[in-house]
Enzyme design. Sequence first.
Site, PDB file in Angstrom:
ATOM      1  N   LYS A 240     -17.429   8.985 -35.994  1.00 54.08           N
ATOM      2  CA  LYS A 240     -16.708   8.709 -37.241  1.00 54.08           C
ATOM      3  C   LYS A 240     -16.035   7.340 -37.201  1.00 54.08           C
ATOM      4  O   LYS A 240     -15.246   6.990 -38.078  1.00 54.08           O
ATOM      5  CB  LYS A 240     -15.693   9.815 -37.515  1.00 54.08           C
ATOM      6  CG  LYS A 240     -16.383  11.165 -37.816  1.00 54.08           C
ATOM      7  CD  LYS A 240     -15.418  12.184 -38.313  1.00 54.08           C
ATOM      8  CE  LYS A 240     -15.917  13.604 -38.179  1.00 54.08           C
ATOM      9  NZ  LYS A 240     -16.970  13.962 -39.132  1.00 54.08           N
ATOM     10  N   CYS A 378     -16.287  22.127 -44.201  1.00 56.79           N
ATOM     11  CA  CYS A 378     -15.641  22.811 -43.059  1.00 56.79           C
ATOM     12  C   CYS A 378     -14.136  22.894 -43.271  1.00 56.79           C
ATOM     13  O   CYS A 378     -13.348  22.741 -42.325  1.00 56.79           O
ATOM     14  CB  CYS A 378     -15.936  22.128 -41.732  1.00 56.79           C
ATOM     15  SG  CYS A 378     -17.660  22.104 -41.318  1.00 56.79           S
TER      16      CYS A 378
END
Length: 423
Positions: A240, A378
């Site tokens: 990320k 999520c």
Amino acid sequence: MDTVSKDTISQKRETPGRILEIRRDFPILNRQVQDKPLVYLDNGASTQMPKQVMDTINAYHEFHHSNVHRGVHQLSQEATELYEGAREKLRAFIGAASTKEVVYTSGTTESINLVANSYGLANLKKGDKILISNMEHHANIVPWYMIAKKTGAEIVVIPILDDGSLDMDALSELMDNNVRILCVNHVSNALGTVNPVKEIAKMCRDYGVITVIDGAQAVGHFPIDVVDLGVDFYAFSGHKMHGPTGVGVLYGREELLAKMEPFMGGGDMILSVSFEKIIWNELPYKFEAGTPPIAQAIGLGAAVDYLNSLDREFLESYENDLLEYATEKLKSVSGLKLVGTAPGKISLNSFVIEGVHPHDIGTILDGEGVAVRTGQHCAEPVMDRFGIPATTRASMAFYNTFEEIDALTDALLKVTELFDVTD
Ligand code: 7TS
């Protein structure tokens, strides 16, 4: 949820030359998907890697590949030097005092599981409380649920406000002497909210509460200083922040890590082993059992170098411009409602369109070459909080352009036309 009204569409904007130069470092951004130029707006799931990172990983495989911390031979020493050199880069990147506080993991998920199992299991008991924000990714909920079940500790939810900000007043009221651990993300992956981690950590220190900060969505967007933030644990993932998958970091204050028992056992995390007694290795190796993700860690070090080579202040302000532009452009899409409008949020827009399922939106956008994520991200409790099944999320990075936001908007206009959505 904020309803955006259909009004003026902002003027077209030109992407700065510096950004177009940076884009050249990312070969994948030149590809076509579905016969259209790729518009990659799924950076919240995974950011793309610059060539510099790929080259470093390739060079490692080509010239230095060997296992670390074990061989006296030259290759092993070179691999160890590169691997530990990357750890030092990461230490400086997050402002940690020592490399003893920088534990390599497979990513944010493993980092949080490590804290939950090594710290939580040993320190929690019935009557204790774990405060968890309502905007957490499952990675900062499920490990605590598992530990709470084993220890009898109670999970208490910190609510969020309608704009997606953390309810700081509610948090103050929830703080009491039974709270042991507080879990919050620095940036929400579903809403984009940037949480006031420094203020939260200060409040926690006053109550002797341990802070577990999920930094997965923060590290790629702005500089981090764990000492200035005053946090106890900080978790993040390489993929990320323009590094590879399979590697991440757990920062932990040395004083805490030193007292913790390892979570996983195996090679390299021990000083001596007999069937009667085992002596753990020193920090941070005590928490790194087995052959680590060597190439990935070295690649992550290269991602740090890459980010350090850029003017991050400029990138941050450019990303703000992108967000402002995207937010304005999305107003032209009938029936579109943003989910998460907290002031100061990162460059991410999560939204729903009245009467159209996000998966349909995602599929139509894909047909136009636009990659977004659809679903619960999520973060099912966030969806429940806003009473929606899912959202579509366009998450931007510094290499995205104003023209790509135009492409996103045009593709969304196709969706509303197809589904006959009107305001
Ligand atoms: N925490 C946050 C805030 C995240 O956004 C993610 C991944 C994780 C933890 C887990 O990271 P991992 O590297 O261990 O898997 N978030 C997303 C997302 O938003 N879309 O795909 C993955």
